[in-house]
Structures are given as C-alpha cells and as structure tokens.
Design an enzyme around this catalytic site. Structure first.
Site, PDB file in Angstrom:
ATOM      1  N   CYS A 208      -2.664   7.315   5.266  1.00 12.05           N
ATOM      2  CA  CYS A 208      -4.035   6.967   5.422  1.00 12.05           C
ATOM      3  C   CYS A 208      -4.266   6.768   7.113  1.00 12.05           C
ATOM      4  O   CYS A 208      -5.100   7.168   7.816  1.00 12.05           O
ATOM      5  CB  CYS A 208      -4.532   5.643   4.483  1.00 12.05           C
ATOM      6  SG  CYS A 208      -5.682   5.015   5.431  1.00 12.05           S
TER       7      CYS A 208
ATOM      8  N   GLU B 278     -33.347  -0.545  19.126  1.00 12.49           N
ATOM      9  CA  GLU B 278     -32.444  -0.041  18.182  1.00 12.49           C
ATOM     10  C   GLU B 278     -32.838   1.468  18.105  1.00 12.49           C
ATOM     11  O   GLU B 278     -33.902   1.810  17.806  1.00 12.49           O
ATOM     12  CB  GLU B 278     -32.216  -0.620  16.875  1.00 12.49           C
ATOM     13  CG  GLU B 278     -31.529  -0.099  15.345  1.00 12.49           C
ATOM     14  CD  GLU B 278     -30.106   0.486  15.940  1.00 12.49           C
ATOM     15  OE1 GLU B 278     -29.380  -0.538  16.164  1.00 12.49           O
ATOM     16  OE2 GLU B 278     -29.741   1.861  15.732  1.00 12.49           O
TER      17      GLU B 278
ATOM     18  N   TYR C 137     -29.525  -2.969  20.817  1.00 13.04           N
ATOM     19  CA  TYR C 137     -28.364  -2.309  20.017  1.00 13.04           C
ATOM     20  C   TYR C 137     -28.450  -3.254  18.727  1.00 13.04           C
ATOM     21  O   TYR C 137     -27.601  -3.788  18.186  1.00 13.04           O
ATOM     22  CB  TYR C 137     -26.990  -2.188  20.450  1.00 13.04           C
ATOM     23  CG  TYR C 137     -26.981  -1.338  21.689  1.00 13.04           C
ATOM     24  CD1 TYR C 137     -26.873  -0.066  21.743  1.00 13.04           C
ATOM     25  CD2 TYR C 137     -26.761  -2.326  22.908  1.00 13.04           C
ATOM     26  CE1 TYR C 137     -26.675   0.383  23.120  1.00 13.04           C
ATOM     27  CE2 TYR C 137     -26.882  -1.849  24.071  1.00 13.04           C
ATOM     28  CZ  TYR C 137     -26.698  -0.417  24.128  1.00 13.04           C
ATOM     29  OH  TYR C 137     -26.442   0.180  25.458  1.00 13.04           O
TER      30      TYR C 137
ATOM     31  N   CYS D 226     -17.012  -4.520  19.960  1.00 13.29           N
ATOM     32  CA  CYS D 226     -15.933  -3.958  18.950  1.00 13.29           C
ATOM     33  C   CYS D 226     -14.928  -3.065  19.524  1.00 13.29           C
ATOM     34  O   CYS D 226     -13.943  -2.631  19.035  1.00 13.29           O
ATOM     35  CB  CYS D 226     -16.374  -3.194  17.812  1.00 13.29           C
ATOM     36  SG  CYS D 226     -17.147  -1.711  18.102  1.00 13.29           S
TER      37      CYS D 226
ATOM     38  N   CYS E 201      -4.456   1.094   8.257  1.00 10.70           N
ATOM     39  CA  CYS E 201      -4.024  -0.432   8.472  1.00 10.70           C
ATOM     40  C   CYS E 201      -2.829  -0.290   9.445  1.00 10.70           C
ATOM     41  O   CYS E 201      -1.698  -0.489   8.936  1.00 10.70           O
ATOM     42  CB  CYS E 201      -3.864  -0.972   7.243  1.00 10.70           C
ATOM     43  SG  CYS E 201      -5.318  -1.157   6.070  1.00 10.70           S
TER      44      CYS E 201
ATOM     45  N   GLN F 117     -22.318  -5.423   9.637  1.00  8.95           N
ATOM     46  CA  GLN F 117     -21.039  -5.553   9.812  1.00  8.95           C
ATOM     47  C   GLN F 117     -20.240  -5.555   8.447  1.00  8.95           C
ATOM     48  O   GLN F 117     -20.845  -6.111   7.587  1.00  8.95           O
ATOM     49  CB  GLN F 117     -20.921  -6.953  10.540  1.00  8.95           C
ATOM     50  CG  GLN F 117     -21.708  -7.046  12.153  1.00  8.95           C
ATOM     51  CD  GLN F 117     -20.777  -6.256  13.181  1.00  8.95           C
ATOM     52  OE1 GLN F 117     -19.825  -5.817  12.883  1.00  8.95           O
ATOM     53  NE2 GLN F 117     -21.250  -6.279  14.272  1.00  8.95           N
TER      54      GLN F 117
ATOM     55  N   CYS G 280      -7.231  -0.515  -2.106  1.00  8.76           N
ATOM     56  CA  CYS G 280      -6.857  -0.602  -0.768  1.00  8.76           C
ATOM     57  C   CYS G 280      -6.864  -2.145  -0.447  1.00  8.76           C
ATOM     58  O   CYS G 280      -7.486  -2.812  -1.037  1.00  8.76           O
ATOM     59  CB  CYS G 280      -8.039   0.079  -0.059  1.00  8.76           C
ATOM     60  SG  CYS G 280      -8.300  -0.208   1.617  1.00  8.76           S
TER      61      CYS G 280
ATOM     62  N   ASP H 207     -24.904  -5.527  21.784  1.00 12.75           N
ATOM     63  CA  ASP H 207     -23.984  -5.288  20.540  1.00 12.75           C
ATOM     64  C   ASP H 207     -23.741  -3.771  20.527  1.00 12.75           C
ATOM     65  O   ASP H 207     -24.255  -3.210  19.629  1.00 12.75           O
ATOM     66  CB  ASP H 207     -24.299  -6.090  19.485  1.00 12.75           C
ATOM     67  CG  ASP H 207     -23.025  -6.185  18.438  1.00 12.75           C
ATOM     68  OD1 ASP H 207     -22.011  -5.411  18.845  1.00 12.75           O
ATOM     69  OD2 ASP H 207     -23.373  -6.422  17.370  1.00 12.75           O
TER      70      ASP H 207
ATOM     71  N   CYS I  87       1.068  -1.376   0.099  1.00 13.56           N
ATOM     72  CA  CYS I  87      -0.159   0.049   0.075  1.00 13.56           C
ATOM     73  C   CYS I  87       0.902   1.183  -0.029  1.00 13.56           C
ATOM     74  O   CYS I  87       1.635   1.420   0.832  1.00 13.56           O
ATOM     75  CB  CYS I  87      -0.915  -0.093   1.232  1.00 13.56           C
ATOM     76  SG  CYS I  87      -1.811   1.460   1.118  1.00 13.56           S
TER      77      CYS I  87
HETATM   78  C1  LIG Z   1     -22.145  -2.382  16.593  1.00 14.58           C
HETATM   79  S1  LIG Z   1     -23.802  -2.035  15.873  1.00 14.58           S
HETATM   80  C2  LIG Z   1     -24.579  -3.700  16.418  1.00 14.58           C
HETATM   81  C3  LIG Z   1     -25.612  -3.999  15.415  1.00 14.58           C
HETATM   82  C4  LIG Z   1     -26.076  -5.281  15.289  1.00 14.58           C
HETATM   83  N1  LIG Z   1     -26.126  -6.283  16.366  1.00 14.58           N
HETATM   84  C5  LIG Z   1     -25.159  -5.943  14.202  1.00 14.58           C
HETATM   85  O1  LIG Z   1     -24.634  -6.885  14.550  1.00 14.58           O
HETATM   86  O2  LIG Z   1     -25.314  -5.668  12.871  1.00 14.58           O
HETATM   87  C6  LIG Z   1     -24.327  -1.025  17.195  1.00 14.58           C
HETATM   88  C7  LIG Z   1     -25.707  -0.689  16.998  1.00 14.58           C
HETATM   89  O3  LIG Z   1     -26.280   0.132  18.115  1.00 14.58           O
HETATM   90  C8  LIG Z   1     -27.024   1.187  17.768  1.00 14.58           C
HETATM   91  N2  LIG Z   1     -27.052   2.264  18.870  1.00 14.58           N
HETATM   92  C9  LIG Z   1     -26.224   3.095  19.108  1.00 14.58           C
HETATM   93  N3  LIG Z   1     -26.593   3.807  20.109  1.00 14.58           N
HETATM   94  C10 LIG Z   1     -27.895   3.264  20.548  1.00 14.58           C
HETATM   95  C11 LIG Z   1     -28.424   3.523  21.531  1.00 14.58           C
HETATM   96  N4  LIG Z   1     -28.319   4.386  22.568  1.00 14.58           N
HETATM   97  N5  LIG Z   1     -29.649   2.511  21.844  1.00 14.58           N
HETATM   98  C12 LIG Z   1     -29.917   1.627  20.919  1.00 14.58           C
HETATM   99  N6  LIG Z   1     -29.231   1.508  19.761  1.00 14.58           N
HETATM  100  C13 LIG Z   1     -28.103   2.170  19.575  1.00 14.58           C
HETATM  101  C14 LIG Z   1     -26.313   1.725  16.446  1.00 14.58           C
HETATM  102  O4  LIG Z   1     -27.394   2.357  15.455  1.00 14.58           O
HETATM  103  C15 LIG Z   1     -26.170   0.576  15.677  1.00 14.58           C
HETATM  104  O5  LIG Z   1     -27.163  -0.282  14.878  1.00 14.58           O
END
Ligand SMILES: C[S@@+](CC[C@H](N)C(=O)[O-])C[C@H]1O[C@@H](n2cnc3c(N)ncnc32)[C@H](O)[C@@H]1O
Length: 504
Positions: A134, A384, A363, A459, A137, A334, A210, A432, A128
């Site tokens: 950038c 969500e 989430y 994450c 990475c 994801q 990339c 999540d 790269c």
């Molecule tokens: C890491 S992503 C995970 C989404 C899903 N579980 C997946 O694996 O695709 C985190 C999610 O939390 C949502 N989010 C962020 N803040 C939030 C909140 N205060 N209450 C509910 N959802 C929220 C985001 O919009 C996003 O869709």
C-alpha cells in the site's frame, strides 16, 4: 485525439500492472524512509522538542487526553465564548478539546516495544499485512513518539532561519483517525476485491482493514464487497471498460455519527439499485445518506460530475469548534477532526482577532476557518474554487447563524487581484492552500491589501517554505510555527505559521 489519449492511458495501466507483478516483492520508498527517519529520531526527539518533559497524553484520532488541553489554550479572540468540540459553550472564551496535548506525547505500547528491524518487520505484519504494497503508512514501523520527533525535526530543518517552531502536537491514540475512506473496486482470481492502488501504479492492493481508517467505514466497504456477487454487480475493469462499480467512498461525521456512502459507477444504469440500497441499509442502519456518483471517464479522478442521491439528504454534517458543518461528497473536509480543532484553534489564536477586523479566508473549502473565526471578527470574506464546497459554505453560515460572512466561488489568486485592484483592504488573511501551495499572484495581491497578519495553514511544509520566502520579499516576516500531526503513521505534516507585516 481524446480517444487516442484514452487508449494510451489504458496501455500504460496494463504496463503498470506488469511492472507491479515483477516488482511485487520490492520494498517501497516508505519503508526506506522509515529507516532513514529512525536515524534522525535519536537526535531530533525528546531532547530538542522537550516532548518527554511535558508529560501528558495526546489527541487521538479522535480522542485525545491531554495534560494541557486545547480547552485551556486561550483564543486571542476572547470576547465571545467559544464552543467546545462537543458543542458546549465554554465560559472562558476558549475552545475545548479535552483530548489534546501539546508538547508531550504518550506512546502506543504495541508500537513502542519494537527494537530491531526484524522485530519491527514482525510488528508491522501484525499491525498491517499490506503496508508494504500500500505504501500509505510510511512510518507505521516507528513508535509514535519517534514519528513526532521526526516530524518536529523536519519542520525545524525546513524553517531554520525563518521562524521559531513550537513543539508538534500529536495524538493520544493515533489510529483509525481518518473520517474519509476511499476504496477502489476490482477483481482478482474471480473474487471481488477492494483496496488502494499501489503508490504510483494502477495495481490494486486488497485492503480489508486499515490502521488509520475509520473502522466503521472499513466495515461498510466490506459489506458492499460481499453483496456484489448476489446482486450480480460487476466491478469496473479499466482495461476493457466493462463493469459497473469503480469506487466506494465513505465519509463519517465523528461528532454526529452521520455516514455518507458514495457508490461511484461507470454508468448511470444501476440494476436492482433499490434492492441493493435496501439491503445495504438493513445491514448498516447507521448509514444516513447514499449517493450514486457517475464517473464514465478514463481518469484517475475518483468522482465524476453527475450525482444522484439514492437515500437521505445527500450530505453529512459534523461539528468542529462548536460550529456545525454540512459536507457534500465533493467538498474538501479535513480528514482528522480532533487534530483539526487544535489546528484551527491555533490559527485563530495566532490571528489575534479583537472583533473589529476584516478577515479573508482564502482556499476556504466549506467555510470552516472563516465561520469559526467570524465570531471574533468584524467581517469575513471566504473564497474557494470548488462550487460544491462554496454551496456548503453558504449553507454553513446560515446553519450557524453567522451574518458577517460572504463566500465567493473563484480562484483565490484571481479573486485577490480583483480585491487589490479595487483598493480593498484586509486586516487578517487566513490561507490554507492545497499541497501545491499558493501563487505569486495571490501573495502579490495580499501584500497590496496590507493585512497586519497572515496565517498560513499548510499540509506541505516544502511549498510552505517556498511561499514564506516569497512573502518575505513582499514585506511579510514569519514569526512562529505550530506543527499539528493530522496524519499519524504517514510522512505528512500539517503546520500553521503566523506572518506579520514589517512596518516600513
Ligand atoms: C487544504 S484545503 C483547505 C480547505 C479549508 N480551509 C479547510 O480547512 O477545510 C484547500 C482548499 O483549496 C481549494 N482550492 C484549490 N485550488 C484553489 C484555488 N486556485 N483557488 C481557491 N481555492 C482553491 C480546494 O478546493 C480546497 O477546498
């Protein structure tokens, strides 16, 4: 007041650019980190993780060969046949992913020959040419096996005294795994360029290809770059506020090959729009939908509120663990689907579902975890914040003929407070959250609802550890963690932790 803020932002960006010009040759944090990590690798690696023993391949950016594939890992759910990544039903109740491997990682030969820092530099240039500017990475210099060892060590260090950490699951081919590619558009010496902002600045670094992005997406972005001049479309200038095209976002469903192109413009007026779309489709008939997103604000957010579908259905679909998911431009999905299947399989196994449980998917994004888990649960409730994602989730339940799931558009913390105050109970909570982690409000309410198990997908291991410590005070003990490498070549790590409620 708002105008004042805007002009301050513009001024700051100008200063960023000046600073960038001065610092152009300065190596980035990522490069330093890579060096630090190398030191850790010697100790962390194969010996501790046992990676060298298992022998096998890994999950690729979308391909993985594995000795012990996800297909052979049993989902505790067991009752109903789960479905493979290609949509085939597996008679043994397991989720198939032929390409994934656990505990053992093949190395990429191109990377693994690097032995000295000078030869590492040469290799890096080959791999790269813009990696220093950038900064995305941070681990590009490091053989993949070592990257995994470093991430394993980081997880073990952070989770020391908290819970057991299983060997991280890596990829066979850790390149071009990103199914979502975002390019900022601008000008340099009169030429159209597209790429990324140098980390922490608004200095545009041109990127044409990339190592971790989907190659088709890069190709489409290159085509758009080449078309602008003949269509007399100017790129947006943050300093003057003139110009039209700000960003291009490409999302691709790796299982379906559907491709979404989002053209982010500063104004709704798009001269020669129809001819532009026609020409783009002629060059790339594989594009299945094109969206114009209008972002007229002085903001670092890529997407604005207003959108118009210029071609196709306005969303793409992809398949994960045998379920079909529609994905809108603004919904979270994801970015590494092969590894995501492994992650979700681990999470659902860890939940130990029997078909009877009341499950919360907090989430939940477009409903992926909840919908896949619903086949093994009594009922599922998803929550969500993003309304577009919730709309996708509701549609996704219908698409997959899932009847035992309901989605709510709310802040997860507020929603759980409401549930707990009404005396609602849950057996399992999947959570999540974004990188910032969860909230005490959320965790307090989980504790009141007394689920036997909480499955925390994260994450960001640092906010994960903070939240695990809080959960402990609330009577939830972390038992086991699984790292899954969703972000090869970068310093980021995804991980899933099983917590259990301590009986009092
Ligand atoms: C890491 S992503 C995970 C989404 C899903 N579980 C997946 O694996 O695709 C985190 C999610 O939390 C949502 N989010 C962020 N803040 C939030 C909140 N205060 N209450 C509910 N959802 C929220 C985001 O919009 C996003 O869709």
């Amino acid at each position: 007041m708002a105008e004042k803020k805007v002009s301050v932002e513009r001024k700051n960006r100008k200063m960023d650019r000046k600073a960038g010009a001065n610092n152009a040759g300065v190596s980035k944090a990522g490069a330093n980190k890579a060096g630090v990590n190398k030191a850790g690798v010697n100790k962390a690696g194969a010996n501790k993780t046992g990676m060298n023993k298992a022998g096998a391949n890994k999950t690729g950016a979308n391909n993985v060969a594995t000795k012990r594939s996800a297909a052979n890992q049993s989902t505790a759910a067991g009752k109903k046949p789960a479905i493979s990544s290609t949509g085939r039903k597996m008679g043994n109740g397991n989720i198939s992913n032929k390409k994934s491997v656990e505990g053992k990682h093949t190395e990429d030969k191109r990377l693994n020959t690097t032995t000295t820092s000078r030869s590492a530099d040469k290799k890096k240039k080959v791999l790269c040419t813009v990696s220093r500017q950038c900064g995305g990475c941070q681990m590009l210099d490091m053989p993949y096996e070592q990257q995994l060892a470093v991430k394993q060590k980081q997880l073990e260090t952070l989770l020391k005294g908290i819970c057991k950490v299983n060997p991280i699951i890596g990829m066979e081919n850790p390149y071009h795994y990103r199914n979502k590619v975002h390019a900022v558009f601008g000008h340099q010496k009169g030429e159209v360029i597209s790429g990324v902002y140098k980390a922490g600045t608004h200095i545009l670094v041109p990127v044409e290809t990339c190592m971790i992005e989907d190659e088709k997406a890069d190709e489409i972005i290159g085509t758009i770059r080449g078309m602008l001049k003949s269509f007399k479309i100017r790129t947006y200038d943050e300093d003057t506020g003139y110009g039209l095209l700000r960003h291009v976002l490409v999302k691709r469903g790796f299982s379906t090959d559907e491709i979404m192109v989002v053209l982010v413009t500063a104004s709704p007026v798009f001269p020669s729009r129809n001819n532009f779309i026609k020409a783009l489709r002629e060059k790339h008939p594989e594009i299945t939908t094109i969206i114009q997103n209008i972002n007229d604000r002085e903001t670092s957010m890529v997407l604005g509120d207003k959108e118009k579908t210029l071609y196709g259905k306005g969303y793409i679909e992809d398949i994960l663990c045998g379920c079909t998911f529609r994905i809108s431009s603004k919904s979270f999905y994801q970015i590494n689907p092969v590894q995501t299947e492994i992650l979700y399989t681990k999470a659902i196994e860890a939940a130990g579902l029997t078909g009877e449980e009341t499950v919360i998917d907090a989430y939940c994004g477009i409903g992926t975890i909840g919908i896949i888990a619903s086949q093994h649960a009594g009922k599922v409730i998803g929550v969500e914040l993003n309304k577009d994602a919730v709309r996708d989730a509701v549609e996704n339940a219908k698409r997959n003929q899932i009847k035992n799931i309901q989605f709510y558009n709310n802040d997860a913390g507020k929603f759980m407070v409401g549930m707990a105050s009404q005396g609602e109970k849950a057996d399992v909570v999947f959570m999540d959250p974004p990188r910032s982690g969860s909230t005490e409000e959320f965790m307090d309410s989980v504790a009141l609802m007394k689920p036997g198990r909480v499955i925390y997908v994260s994450c960001n291991p640092e906010t994960l550890v903070r939240d695990l410590e809080y959960f402990k005070k609330k009577g939830y003990v972390a038992r086991e963690a699984w790292g899954v490498d969703l972000f090869p070549m970068t310093e980021h790590t995804e991980c899933c932790v099983k917590l259990e409620r301590k009986e009092k």
